[in-house]
Design an enzyme around this catalytic site. Structure first.
Site, PDB file in Angstrom:
ATOM      1  N   ARG A 224     103.129  22.942  52.853  1.00 59.81           N
ATOM      2  CA  ARG A 224     102.263  24.109  53.083  1.00 59.81           C
ATOM      3  C   ARG A 224     103.101  25.376  53.196  1.00 59.81           C
ATOM      4  NH1 ARG A 224     101.585  22.334  59.267  1.00 59.81           N
ATOM      5  NH2 ARG A 224     103.023  23.878  60.123  1.00 59.81           N
ATOM      6  N   ILE A 226     105.230  28.657  53.040  1.00 58.27           N
ATOM      7  CA  ILE A 226     106.254  29.145  52.114  1.00 58.27           C
ATOM      8  C   ILE A 226     106.753  28.010  51.211  1.00 58.27           C
ATOM      9  CG2 ILE A 226     108.614  30.071  52.016  1.00 58.27           C
ATOM     10  CD1 ILE A 226     107.905  31.660  54.607  1.00 58.27           C
ATOM     11  N   ASP A 268     111.113  12.523  57.708  1.00 60.62           N
ATOM     12  CA  ASP A 268     111.387  13.433  58.816  1.00 60.62           C
ATOM     13  C   ASP A 268     112.887  13.757  58.759  1.00 60.62           C
ATOM     14  OD1 ASP A 268     112.048  14.639  61.206  1.00 60.62           O
ATOM     15  OD2 ASP A 268     110.617  13.452  62.375  1.00 60.62           O
ATOM     16  N   ASN A 295     114.018  24.707  53.491  1.00 57.91           N
ATOM     17  CA  ASN A 295     112.946  25.598  53.930  1.00 57.91           C
ATOM     18  C   ASN A 295     112.269  25.121  55.216  1.00 57.91           C
ATOM     19  OD1 ASN A 295     110.455  27.456  53.551  1.00 57.91           O
ATOM     20  ND2 ASN A 295     109.605  25.376  53.481  1.00 57.91           N
ATOM     21  N   GLY A 297     111.076  24.344  58.724  1.00 57.90           N
ATOM     22  CA  GLY A 297     111.451  25.011  59.967  1.00 57.90           C
ATOM     23  C   GLY A 297     110.312  24.937  60.953  1.00 57.90           C
ATOM     24  N   ASN A 354     114.656  37.854  69.072  1.00 54.57           N
ATOM     25  CA  ASN A 354     113.232  38.037  69.361  1.00 54.57           C
ATOM     26  C   ASN A 354     112.896  37.473  70.724  1.00 54.57           C
ATOM     27  OD1 ASN A 354     110.765  39.028  68.648  1.00 54.57           O
ATOM     28  ND2 ASN A 354     110.198  37.302  67.326  1.00 54.57           N
ATOM     29  N   TYR A 360     114.878  29.625  68.383  1.00 56.54           N
ATOM     30  CA  TYR A 360     114.635  29.886  66.958  1.00 56.54           C
ATOM     31  C   TYR A 360     115.671  30.866  66.401  1.00 56.54           C
ATOM     32  CZ  TYR A 360     111.817  31.165  62.803  1.00 56.54           C
ATOM     33  OH  TYR A 360     111.365  31.398  61.533  1.00 56.54           O
ATOM     34  N   THR A 395     101.380  33.523  56.867  1.00 54.89           N
ATOM     35  CA  THR A 395     101.241  32.059  56.821  1.00 54.89           C
ATOM     36  C   THR A 395     100.592  31.588  58.124  1.00 54.89           C
ATOM     37  OG1 THR A 395     103.348  31.642  57.924  1.00 54.89           O
ATOM     38  CG2 THR A 395     103.409  31.745  55.523  1.00 54.89           C
TER      39      THR A 395
HETATM   40  P1  NAD Z   1     105.022  26.212  58.092  1.00 59.54           P
HETATM   41  O1  NAD Z   1     104.953  25.713  59.484  1.00 59.54           O
HETATM   42  O2  NAD Z   1     103.739  26.612  57.416  1.00 59.54           O
HETATM   43  O3  NAD Z   1     105.744  25.121  57.152  1.00 59.54           O
HETATM   44  C1  NAD Z   1     106.918  24.444  57.543  1.00 59.54           C
HETATM   45  C2  NAD Z   1     106.923  23.062  56.897  1.00 59.54           C
HETATM   46  O4  NAD Z   1     108.091  22.372  57.350  1.00 59.54           O
HETATM   47  C3  NAD Z   1     105.706  22.228  57.331  1.00 59.54           C
HETATM   48  O5  NAD Z   1     105.060  21.670  56.207  1.00 59.54           O
HETATM   49  C4  NAD Z   1     106.331  21.160  58.225  1.00 59.54           C
HETATM   50  O6  NAD Z   1     105.627  19.914  58.216  1.00 59.54           O
HETATM   51  C5  NAD Z   1     107.732  21.024  57.632  1.00 59.54           C
HETATM   52  N1  NAD Z   1     108.641  20.411  58.601  1.00 59.54           N
HETATM   53  C6  NAD Z   1     108.787  20.738  59.915  1.00 59.54           C
HETATM   54  N2  NAD Z   1     109.642  19.878  60.516  1.00 59.54           N
HETATM   55  C7  NAD Z   1     110.059  18.997  59.562  1.00 59.54           C
HETATM   56  C8  NAD Z   1     110.915  17.878  59.572  1.00 59.54           C
HETATM   57  N3  NAD Z   1     111.526  17.464  60.700  1.00 59.54           N
HETATM   58  N4  NAD Z   1     111.106  17.188  58.416  1.00 59.54           N
HETATM   59  C9  NAD Z   1     110.477  17.591  57.284  1.00 59.54           C
HETATM   60  N5  NAD Z   1     109.642  18.639  57.212  1.00 59.54           N
HETATM   61  C10 NAD Z   1     109.419  19.334  58.344  1.00 59.54           C
HETATM   62  O7  NAD Z   1     106.055  27.415  58.104  1.00 59.54           O
HETATM   63  P2  NAD Z   1     106.316  28.593  57.044  1.00 59.54           P
HETATM   64  O8  NAD Z   1     105.776  29.846  57.592  1.00 59.54           O
HETATM   65  O9  NAD Z   1     105.932  28.190  55.670  1.00 59.54           O
HETATM   66  O10 NAD Z   1     107.913  28.686  57.173  1.00 59.54           O
HETATM   67  C11 NAD Z   1     108.826  28.142  56.227  1.00 59.54           C
HETATM   68  C12 NAD Z   1     110.225  28.598  56.619  1.00 59.54           C
HETATM   69  O11 NAD Z   1     110.276  30.024  56.647  1.00 59.54           O
HETATM   70  C13 NAD Z   1     110.651  28.134  58.007  1.00 59.54           C
HETATM   71  O12 NAD Z   1     112.033  27.808  57.988  1.00 59.54           O
HETATM   72  C14 NAD Z   1     110.424  29.365  58.864  1.00 59.54           C
HETATM   73  O13 NAD Z   1     111.231  29.387  60.007  1.00 59.54           O
HETATM   74  C15 NAD Z   1     110.783  30.465  57.889  1.00 59.54           C
HETATM   75  N6  NAD Z   1     110.213  31.785  58.203  1.00 59.54           N
HETATM   76  C16 NAD Z   1     108.875  32.026  58.155  1.00 59.54           C
HETATM   77  C17 NAD Z   1     108.400  33.318  58.448  1.00 59.54           C
HETATM   78  C18 NAD Z   1     106.927  33.654  58.393  1.00 59.54           C
HETATM   79  O14 NAD Z   1     106.590  34.817  58.627  1.00 59.54           O
HETATM   80  N7  NAD Z   1     106.029  32.732  58.073  1.00 59.54           N
HETATM   81  C19 NAD Z   1     109.278  34.321  58.798  1.00 59.54           C
HETATM   82  C20 NAD Z   1     110.640  34.037  58.849  1.00 59.54           C
HETATM   83  C21 NAD Z   1     111.101  32.778  58.539  1.00 59.54           C
END
Ligand code: NAD
Length: 454
Positions: A224, A226, A268, A295, A297, A354, A360, A395
């Protein structure tokens, strides 16, 4: 998640109100669709006296079908451009900075909406004298201010091109992927960045609309947000995508993988045997992995005094340590070949810090450290390592942010809006291209030039 305010200001009533009250005015950003022209209009290409890049850049752009204009031939103020590109490498002294004013001042209103400003310079550390280094360092102030000033979706970047970039024939194929990315709608939400292009090898694609043709790409966290956007963008650009996520997200993951004709791996990343299982899967199915995108996180927010150790451990493990363990195993087993790419997702929280996110921000700053230390170590193997640091991206993760903070995050940047997952995906795509081998050790923010950490 929709930005209702941004939709409202596009309406007739909204436009009137924004004008009357001086409210933020998020422009509609030009985003990439395959087949689009590279730039929205002609490119004005200028150079300071003695610049070393204008000629090869002119050749690259002409070959790419871009219409070039010469500043000496522009005589009327009604001319409109898709981009202003300026070779500032000839500036060797602070008095020479006046040439920037002479080029940009007459063009301050000449850019089309979502136009592009690209300034080309020499990394200060490579300059021949303190005076030259001072003048080159000054270019950052100009580009960052233009990014904040021009508005209407215009972006501005400084590209540092090392002196050993390019080849003996005087061509600069290594710069082409970066020029293409920055000029195109792919970089809609990237502004105010300093990108460094060095001496690595670049392999231009046969079709720039499929710059990842035949590449095997691993995307973690692909079910899901990004990660799902990434899987779609990279597959659109020709990659064979291996989409990975936790077993609990199996249905969403399968839907993404099926949609793009990729494969799904339920794993995982924090499991002790995850790196070896992943390595065995990649070796068995593909024999290699050309691009690894870290990616996945998580956030577990609490102020430090209230944070239990579990929250700290989980975030550090998923966001940082698991990346290190996976890199180690894939590299030790030679599964990432020469020409390979590692791209990690950091965050502007890792740059600015932050409140409520010590865990984080520590993990995301660590990701930057990983990139900065691994890039030189892997240069000899022809593998590039870069990070992207997203700002406010629309997101599920940001939908959980309280409304007032969410609105602040959306508006406190040069675009007055949040970015979309596709904006991060396009940026990672560019860093993953075989044509981007000369781009390594960079941390590129995808934040619309957010004020945070600026
Ligand atoms: P999200 O929570 O929608 O998606 C993260 C995905 O990672 C999920 O599908 C989750 O199941 C998977 N995941 C988590 N732990 C896992 C594990 N142990 N093993 C395998 N998969 C795992 O988050 P997002 O907003 O799409 O973020 C994606 C990346 O971008 C992350 O690293 C996040 O920190 C970074 N980020 C996002 C934003 C934002 O504004 N959304 C800003 C800065 C950084």
């Amino acid at each position: 998640m929709t930005d209702r305010y941004a939709s409202f200001v596009q309406s007739k009533a909204g436009r009137a109100l924004v004008k009357r009250l001086g409210l933020p005015d998020p422009p509609r950003l030009r985003r990439h669709t395959p087949g689009d022209p590279l730039v929205a209009g002609p490119v004005l290409l200028g150079a300071a006296t003695g610049g070393r890049l204008a000629e090869p850049v002119g050749k690259i752009l002409t070959a790419a079908g871009v219409e070039l204009s010469d500043p000496a031939a522009v005589d009327d103020t009604a001319a409109r451009f898709g981009a202003l590109v300026y070779d500032a490498t000839g500036i060797t002294d602070s008095t020479g900075l006046r040439q920037l004013y002479d080029f940009f001042h007459p063009q301050a209103r000449a850019l089309l909406p979502s136009g592009r400003v690209i300034v080309l310079g020499t990394p200060p550390a490579e300059c021949d004298s303190p005076r030259e280094a001072t003048a080159q360092r000054a270019l950052e102030g100009l580009t960052r201010s233009i990014g904040k000033e021009f508005g209407r979706g215009v972006t501005a970047q400084l590209v540092h091109v090392t002196k050993d970039a390019g080849n003996a024939a005087g061509t600069l194929t290594s710069l082409e992927s970066t020029l293409r990315f920055l000029l195109s709608g792919r970089s809609a939400y990237v502004s105010g960045q300093v990108v460094r292009v060095g001496a690595g090898t670049a392999q231009p694609p046969t079709d720039w609309d499929r710059p990842l043709d035949g590449q095997v790409v691993l995307v973690t966290g692909a079910a899901r947000g990004i990660g799902a956007a990434l899987a779609r963008v990279l597959a659109r650009d020709g990659a064979q995508v291996v989409a990975l996520d936790i077993p609990a997200a199996g249905d969403e993951l399968a839907a993404v993988a099926n949609e793009i004709g990729g494969s799904a791996v339920q794993l995982d990343l924090t499991a002790p045997d995850a790196p070896t299982r992943l390595a065995e899967h990649l070796a068995g199915r593909h024999g290699r992995v050309d691009v690894v995108v870290h990616n996945a996180g998580i956030t577990r927010d609490k102020t430090l005094g209230r944070m239990d150790a579990d929250r700290w451990d989980q975030v550090l493990d998923v966001n940082l340590s698991s990346q290190e363990r996976i890199n180690d195993v894939l590299l030790a087993r030679d599964l990432i070949p020469a020409g390979g790419r590692i791209v990690s997702v950091s965050s502007i929280a890792g740059i600015a810090g932050n409140r409520g996110q010590t865990n984080y921000a520590t993990s995301k700053a660590g990701v930057i450290g990983l990139v900065e230390s691994l890039a030189p170590a892997l240069r000899g193997r022809g593998i590039s390592v870069n990070a992207v640091a997203p700002g406010f991206i629309e997101t599920r993760l940001t939908a959980r942010v309280p409304l007032a903070l969410r609105e602040a995050g959306r508006r406190m940047n040069s675009m007055s809006q949040g970015g979309l997952p596709v904006d991060v995906a396009e940026t990672i795509g560019w860093l993953a291209w075989p044509a981007s081998g000369a781009v390594s050790g960079n941390v590129v923010r995808v934040c619309g030039q957010s004020l945070l950490g600026a």
